[in-house]
Design an enzyme around this catalytic site. Structure first.
Site, PDB file in Angstrom:
ATOM      1  N   GLY A  18      31.126  39.222  38.233  1.00 48.82           N
ATOM      2  CA  GLY A  18      30.994  37.772  38.331  1.00 48.82           C
ATOM      3  C   GLY A  18      31.182  37.014  37.029  1.00 48.82           C
ATOM      4  O   GLY A  18      30.601  35.944  36.857  1.00 48.82           O
ATOM      5  N   ASN A  20      33.901  35.494  36.218  1.00 51.08           N
ATOM      6  CA  ASN A  20      34.585  34.253  36.608  1.00 51.08           C
ATOM      7  C   ASN A  20      33.611  33.267  37.242  1.00 51.08           C
ATOM      8  O   ASN A  20      33.684  32.063  36.978  1.00 51.08           O
ATOM      9  CB  ASN A  20      35.763  34.556  37.539  1.00 51.08           C
ATOM     10  CG  ASN A  20      36.981  35.026  36.762  1.00 51.08           C
ATOM     11  OD1 ASN A  20      37.656  34.231  36.114  1.00 51.08           O
ATOM     12  ND2 ASN A  20      37.218  36.332  36.775  1.00 51.08           N
ATOM     13  N   MET A  96      36.848  41.613  46.724  1.00 51.03           N
ATOM     14  CA  MET A  96      37.796  42.700  46.964  1.00 51.03           C
ATOM     15  C   MET A  96      38.037  43.015  48.439  1.00 51.03           C
ATOM     16  O   MET A  96      38.464  44.110  48.780  1.00 51.03           O
ATOM     17  CB  MET A  96      37.334  43.981  46.234  1.00 51.03           C
ATOM     18  CG  MET A  96      37.106  43.797  44.752  1.00 51.03           C
ATOM     19  SD  MET A  96      38.546  43.124  43.882  1.00 51.03           S
ATOM     20  CE  MET A  96      39.419  44.647  43.532  1.00 51.03           C
ATOM     21  N   ARG A  97      37.768  42.055  49.319  1.00 50.08           N
ATOM     22  CA  ARG A  97      38.071  42.271  50.741  1.00 50.08           C
ATOM     23  C   ARG A  97      39.095  41.237  51.188  1.00 50.08           C
ATOM     24  O   ARG A  97      39.225  40.177  50.567  1.00 50.08           O
ATOM     25  CB  ARG A  97      36.831  42.065  51.612  1.00 50.08           C
ATOM     26  CG  ARG A  97      35.707  42.996  51.352  1.00 50.08           C
ATOM     27  CD  ARG A  97      34.760  43.023  52.549  1.00 50.08           C
ATOM     28  NE  ARG A  97      35.020  44.172  53.387  1.00 50.08           N
ATOM     29  CZ  ARG A  97      34.631  44.274  54.653  1.00 50.08           C
ATOM     30  NH1 ARG A  97      34.013  43.284  55.257  1.00 50.08           N
ATOM     31  NH2 ARG A  97      34.876  45.363  55.346  1.00 50.08           N
ATOM     32  N   LEU A  98      39.747  41.564  52.305  1.00 56.17           N
ATOM     33  CA  LEU A  98      40.715  40.624  52.852  1.00 56.17           C
ATOM     34  C   LEU A  98      39.978  39.504  53.581  1.00 56.17           C
ATOM     35  O   LEU A  98      39.050  39.752  54.344  1.00 56.17           O
ATOM     36  CB  LEU A  98      41.603  41.387  53.838  1.00 56.17           C
ATOM     37  CG  LEU A  98      43.027  40.919  54.012  1.00 56.17           C
ATOM     38  CD1 LEU A  98      43.739  40.785  52.683  1.00 56.17           C
ATOM     39  CD2 LEU A  98      43.772  41.906  54.912  1.00 56.17           C
ATOM     40  N   ASN A 113      42.227  31.915  44.900  1.00 55.01           N
ATOM     41  CA  ASN A 113      42.003  33.268  44.391  1.00 55.01           C
ATOM     42  C   ASN A 113      42.545  33.344  42.973  1.00 55.01           C
ATOM     43  O   ASN A 113      43.419  32.571  42.586  1.00 55.01           O
ATOM     44  CB  ASN A 113      42.725  34.290  45.277  1.00 55.01           C
ATOM     45  CG  ASN A 113      42.430  35.720  44.857  1.00 55.01           C
ATOM     46  OD1 ASN A 113      41.299  36.053  44.490  1.00 55.01           O
ATOM     47  ND2 ASN A 113      43.432  36.576  44.878  1.00 55.01           N
ATOM     48  N   HIS A 115      44.120  36.192  40.126  1.00 53.60           N
ATOM     49  CA  HIS A 115      44.650  37.553  40.029  1.00 53.60           C
ATOM     50  C   HIS A 115      45.042  37.836  38.578  1.00 53.60           C
ATOM     51  O   HIS A 115      45.687  36.997  37.941  1.00 53.60           O
ATOM     52  CB  HIS A 115      45.860  37.725  40.953  1.00 53.60           C
ATOM     53  CG  HIS A 115      46.389  39.110  40.925  1.00 53.60           C
ATOM     54  ND1 HIS A 115      45.734  40.162  41.541  1.00 53.60           N
ATOM     55  CD2 HIS A 115      47.477  39.645  40.318  1.00 53.60           C
ATOM     56  CE1 HIS A 115      46.410  41.279  41.312  1.00 53.60           C
ATOM     57  NE2 HIS A 115      47.466  40.996  40.581  1.00 53.60           N
TER      58      HIS A 115
HETATM   59  C1  GRF Z   1      39.120  39.387  37.699  1.00 50.08           C
HETATM   60  O1  GRF Z   1      39.943  40.052  36.771  1.00 50.08           O
HETATM   61  C2  GRF Z   1      39.956  38.745  38.773  1.00 50.08           C
HETATM   62  O2  GRF Z   1      41.223  38.365  38.323  1.00 50.08           O
HETATM   63  C3  GRF Z   1      40.096  39.837  39.783  1.00 50.08           C
HETATM   64  O3  GRF Z   1      38.857  40.502  39.766  1.00 50.08           O
HETATM   65  C4  GRF Z   1      38.263  40.363  38.486  1.00 50.08           C
HETATM   66  C5  GRF Z   1      36.865  39.852  38.703  1.00 50.08           C
HETATM   67  O4  GRF Z   1      36.098  39.884  37.538  1.00 50.08           O
HETATM   68  N1  GRF Z   1      40.465  39.280  41.065  1.00 50.08           N
HETATM   69  P1  GRF Z   1      34.658  39.199  37.513  1.00 50.08           P
HETATM   70  O5  GRF Z   1      33.826  39.810  38.632  1.00 50.08           O
HETATM   71  O6  GRF Z   1      34.836  37.715  37.696  1.00 50.08           O
HETATM   72  O7  GRF Z   1      34.099  39.532  36.172  1.00 50.08           O
END
Ligand code: GRF
Length: 211
Positions: A18, A20, A96-98, A113, A115
């Protein structure tokens, strides 16, 4: 006294650390993002992001996939939880799920999202390592609208990160994360300011004040 500006209510979906999510909470705290995190939902009970939410006084919900017979049932439960918290936009932050149409159709052009690569290159769960192994000299970060496939949907923002010859994957990852933590809150602010227009696969960002 000024009337307080309306804050966009975010539902943040996570599966892990988390960082982000934290950058979003920080940007809100700093007044750089006119939003509020209404709920954080994780598909993993041990995701540290849930703790980050609690520390910030935000409702933190562990929605255990084991409790649902199908992915469709799970996505219905997600939708209900988002609705219960009055969510207006869904932010996938390491989820990490659809995400199924049960959620996507309820939030048209309102599910984002992030990436850790320059899509459409290197989609999937190991975008940073895949780019490093492929020997590309530039990779980066993509913020995009989510659709029913992994790592697809109209692109809102991208930023390049260079890969130098002596870089390890961990070094690239660290630089990617610091870019993510800057551009994700900024992209969400565009949504909060209603400055994003989707034209087919292309996204146009309106200048400030034109929205
Ligand atoms: C990030 O690198 C994001 O781009 C990817 O998953 C990671 C999540 O990191 N989708 P965090 O849980 O926000 O530290």
């Amino acid at each position: 006294m000024h009337a307080e500006a309306k804050k966009l209510r975010l539902g943040v979906l996570i599966s892990g650390g988390g960082t982000n999510l934290q950058s979003i909470l920080n940007a809100i705290e700093l007044g750089e993002l006119d939003a509020q995190v209404a709920v954080v939902i994780s598909n993993r009970g041990d995701a540290y992001g849930l703790e980050r939410a609690r520390l910030a006084g935000v409702p933190a919900v562990f929605l255990d996939p084991k409790g649902y017979a199908t992915l469709i049932d799970y996505n219905h439960a997600l939708r209900e939880t988002l609705d219960e918290h009055g969510v207006e936009a869904v932010i996938m932050a390491g989820y990490m799920r659809l995400l199924g149409r049960e959620v996507l159709e309820a939030f048209p052009s309102r599910v984002l999202n992030i990436h850790p690569a320059l899509l459409p290159s290197f989609p999937g769960a190991s975008g940073v390592a895949d780019a490093w192994k492929a020997g590309v000299k530039v990779t980066g970060v993509t913020v995009h609208f989510a659709d029913e496939k992994f790592d697809e949907g109209p692109i809102i923002a991208q930023e390049v990160v260079r890969i130098e010859e002596d870089d390890t994957v961990a070094m690239v990852e660290a630089r990617i994360h610091s870019v993510e933590h800057r551009i994700y809150p900024a992209a969400i602010q565009l949504l909060a300011q209603d400055r994003i227009r989707v034209e087919g696969r292309r996204v146009r960002v309106l200048p400030r004040g034109d929205a």
